[in-house]
Scaffold this motif. Sequence first.
Motif: not given
Length: 553
Positions: A33-35, A37-41, A93-94
């Motif tokens: 897990r980096k950054g 990305s899931l939270t933003k999506s 993430d999807s």
Amino acid sequence: MITLNYNIISILFQTLYILFLLSSKRIEALPIRKGLSLTKSLAPHLLDFAESSSSKPLTDNVIKFASPEEIETAFDSAGVPIQLSPGSGPSPDSSLITACQTALEYSVKTRHPLFLNQLYGGVDDAALAGEWLVAACNTNAHTYEVAPVFTLVERAVVRRMGGLVGWEGECDGLTTPGGSASNLYGMHLAAHAADPDRRTRGAAGGPRLCAFVSADAHYSYLKASRIMGLGDDNLISVPVDSEGKVRGPALKAAMDEARSQGKTPFFVGSTAGTTVRGAFDSISEAQDVVDGCEEKVWHHVDGSWGGAALWSPKLKEVWLKGVERVDSLAVNPHKLLNSAISCAIFLTSPKRDGALEATNGAKASYLFQPDKANAGLDTGDKTIQCGRKPDAFKFWLMWKALGDKGLSERVDRCVALADYAVERIKEREAEDGALELVMAPNSFTNVLFRVVPPSLRRPRKRGGKPSERSPSELASLGKAAPLIKAAMQRDGDALIGFQEYGDAKYGNEEINFFRMVVSQGDILTNELLDHTLDTMIKHSEVLEGAKAEAQQV
């Protein structure tokens, strides 16, 4: 001549060897897990869920009701089973977004204006923003050095609430995980104030302490008495009057009876807004009794529900009269005020200054160094926790957004809506008996009523006495509420709870009735209340019609 210390040389060589190993085996960051990305999506989906929950109240359901098996199947179909299997690998993430969408699809929309089921409702916009900010900071409210802003905010909230109570001077307090924890704090502090040696000696060998609460008090007191080693037998229920209130004479009689049994009163827990009836004990009368005690008795008020009346000057005068005289108070802004769950605050009066730290302080040296900067602002030694979420910030942000006037209007509107529902029920009770009030008059924003199937209806004029029903009719009427509730859940209609009430020893038993709780007045309207009551009546008629058809077959 230089003398070699072989021990020192050995330690130096070992240290150099370890440094060499570390430099040759560089530790890389985990690639999983980096950054963010899931939270933003996910953020747009969360905003859409929060906004859509209240935008179309007559067409959008409060809940997509499903069985546990159906929910598990939905997650399986989405490719993200609820069960955590051994050895399972990371999900992309999807898949996680799909899992989150499925979770939202089957979750109750508590921001829906027809969520009238519990003593809480939709979350305020500013409070939700504050909740997200606190989660993003991910810190602990135990020391100033790791939570400087949140420490100052909590102190400001506690001080301002103390002013609303009417306390003169510095009060103390903190956020807790909920009203149950706040009541435990009150009883815990009271026991140590009454029996200071309890801190070192323990409960054994001290006086046989006993506490007094309303017969309608929250069950958290029972749990607190067990946690503290007080025991069920020493938590004494005081009978309530016809309006659900504990009055002074009843409290005094219960305390005198306990003394005759060799018990020592140490705690009185008044309730400001009981869970079912919304009743407010007479705080002033209880305090008069406490003031007349020879023992060191602590008076706590559980205002987890009704404490919201603090923000309405006219309601405070009616329901919280005398609250400035008590020792401690619990208030849950996440209930009627609509802060995000959980937001509960425990306050102690200036006359109990220092009681929190004196009772709970452990002085852990790795956290609470007395010679560090701003050590006096650390709050961790006041609590029974170590890890504690900075819950005051979301309430502070909401308070800033609405101001005193906005919060007062929110409380007053909820009460006005509840009063409207009562009048609507009275009208229908007089008209055809399809609705009937239970244990009137209502108190606060709790509306208690029955929805009566056609064959059991008994119209009653205002002020008239209720008609007598046979035991079989009462049994049938008691079964109506669960069936109507099930039909409403199935159709996604308004969510409203039901229950029985009372105790044979007090002679106040009531068969099943609905408890409609008005806790989010900003978006609820008279028209929606009319719609809800009419829908419940239709359900009762359909259910009785279906029952009649089945009997004919």
